[in-house]
Design an enzyme around this catalytic site. Structure first.
Site, PDB file in Angstrom:
ATOM      1  N   CYS A 277       6.124  -3.510  88.355  1.00 60.80           N
ATOM      2  CA  CYS A 277       5.100  -2.606  88.887  1.00 60.80           C
ATOM      3  C   CYS A 277       4.369  -3.223  90.076  1.00 60.80           C
ATOM      4  O   CYS A 277       4.251  -2.600  91.139  1.00 60.80           O
ATOM      5  CB  CYS A 277       4.130  -2.212  87.785  1.00 60.80           C
ATOM      6  SG  CYS A 277       3.529  -3.588  86.774  1.00 60.80           S
ATOM      7  N   TYR A 278       3.886  -4.454  89.938  1.00 64.88           N
ATOM      8  CA  TYR A 278       3.226  -5.114  91.066  1.00 64.88           C
ATOM      9  C   TYR A 278       4.169  -5.279  92.257  1.00 64.88           C
ATOM     10  O   TYR A 278       3.779  -5.007  93.411  1.00 64.88           O
ATOM     11  CB  TYR A 278       2.687  -6.480  90.650  1.00 64.88           C
ATOM     12  CG  TYR A 278       1.369  -6.468  89.912  1.00 64.88           C
ATOM     13  CD1 TYR A 278       0.212  -5.947  90.488  1.00 64.88           C
ATOM     14  CD2 TYR A 278       1.269  -7.020  88.639  1.00 64.88           C
ATOM     15  CE1 TYR A 278      -0.998  -5.960  89.805  1.00 64.88           C
ATOM     16  CE2 TYR A 278       0.055  -7.047  87.953  1.00 64.88           C
ATOM     17  CZ  TYR A 278      -1.075  -6.514  88.547  1.00 64.88           C
ATOM     18  OH  TYR A 278      -2.279  -6.533  87.880  1.00 64.88           O
TER      19      TYR A 278
END
Length: 345
Positions: free
Chosen positions: A149-150
């Protein structure tokens, strides 16, 4: 196409179920989870009552392979690397939402994830599933490593500037903030209500497992490998990621000029939205959707480029991107089944 989900009882798994329910070409035909086997998925998630009443099964590879053509692995890291080889041997395409196949260097995986690595053959075979940047590698692949996600928010923000040499790949600083769902559904001291409500805290400074993943792609985009400064913070919201990046400019330019260049870079990418001059994206504005919204600012005083990138961590940061990769693999329009308007407020 008949598809299945291993790890269907987690947040990414149930988000896959939501998205696949509205996909015109995918039929969800198999749900598995060791910890929830024998239960109806609607027992785990009552909001699915009357919508999806499938029973979660204990994984049987032969049974699964007889029912599906593609399997999503929404499992914690350290599990899919042991399961996927058997599915590949049976001709099943695999999309892995964990970190097991993202890093080409298995030794780095062992260092950052604290698990034994997958086979080098499969690590090299795996395509990194960030379609806006690595689409050509995804097409025709049988093993997709869905990005973290990051890294998704960070790399989509940095890619145009890195690839075109507008910023230096050295001394990049990424300030990341995530909602609590990024930690998964399992209860823990650091994420229960009394710990996170009305609170914000840093975690895994300099040791987050997504650091080598981001550096690997920065190297692919810029041609040079440099360490980044990456800080992560937990904020009191359920969904959303905001990454603010700071990088040294290599060219003399203006915000207006770079905005046009960012728009041109992403003009054929449905899910990336570039914000107009002097407007900044917010996590609420992508909630429940597969969009990544990006705003940029040329800071002339410090000669830096500031980039703000937001996504829904469970959709574009996990399940939505996995469905997007499903579409790329099959030659379907990438937005198929994903044209969900963000939920607001």
């Amino acid at each position: 196409m008949n598809v299945g989900i291993i790890g269907a009882n987690g947040y990414s798994g149930v988000e896959l179920i939501r998205l696949l329910q509205q996909h015109p070409y995918a039929q969800l035909n198999y749900l598995a989870s060791h910890s929830s086997s024998g239960k109806l998925i609607s027992e785990q998630y009552p909001h699915l009552q009357g919508v999806v009443e499938d029973r979660i099964e204990e994984l049987d590879i032969n049974e699964a392979a007889s029912k599906i053509e593609l399997m999503f692995f929404a499992t914690p890291s350290g599990i899919s690397k042991d399961l996927i080889p058997a599915f590949l041997d049976k001709g099943i395409t695999c999309i892995d939402l964990s970190g097991d196949f993202r890093l080409k260097d298995g030794a780095l995986y062992e260092k950052w994830y604290k698990h034994t690595q997958a086979s080098n053959e499969n690590l090299q075979k795996a395509a990194y599933g960030l379609p806006e940047i690595f689409r050509d590698e995804i097409v025709g692949s049988t093993l997709i490593a869905n990005p973290g996600c990051y890294p998704t928010a960070t790399l989509l923000g940095l890619a145009p500037a890195l690839e075109n040499g507008w910023i230096s790949p050295e001394n990049i600083v990424v300030d990341g903030k995530s909602g609590v769902s990024g930690a998964g559904r399992k209860a823990s001291l650091g994420t229960h209500f009394g710990e996170i409500n009305e609170n914000m805290k840093a975690y895994k400074l300099g040791s987050h497992q997504h650091i080598p993943e981001i550096e690997q792609s920065i190297s692919a985009l810029s041609g040079t490998l440099h360490p980044i400064t990456f800080s992560t913070h937990l904020v009191p919201m359920t969904r959303g990621i905001m990454c603010t990046m700071y990088a040294d400019l290599e060219v003399k330019t203006t915000t207006e000029k770079l905005l046009k260049q960012y728009e041109e870079y992403y003009q054929n990418n449905f899910f990336v939205r570039i914000r107009p001059l002097d407007t900044w994206p917010a996590t609420k504005e992508v909630l429940g959707s597969n969009y990544c919204d990006i705003g940029i600012k040329v800071e002339e005083r410090t000669k830096k480029l500031i980039i703000v990138s937001v996504i829904d961590n469970v959709v574009k940061g996990a399940a939505g991107q996995a469905v997007q990769n499903l579409n790329v693999l099959n030659g379907w329009p990438e937005e198929t089944g994903l044209t969900v308007t963000p939920v607001y407020p």
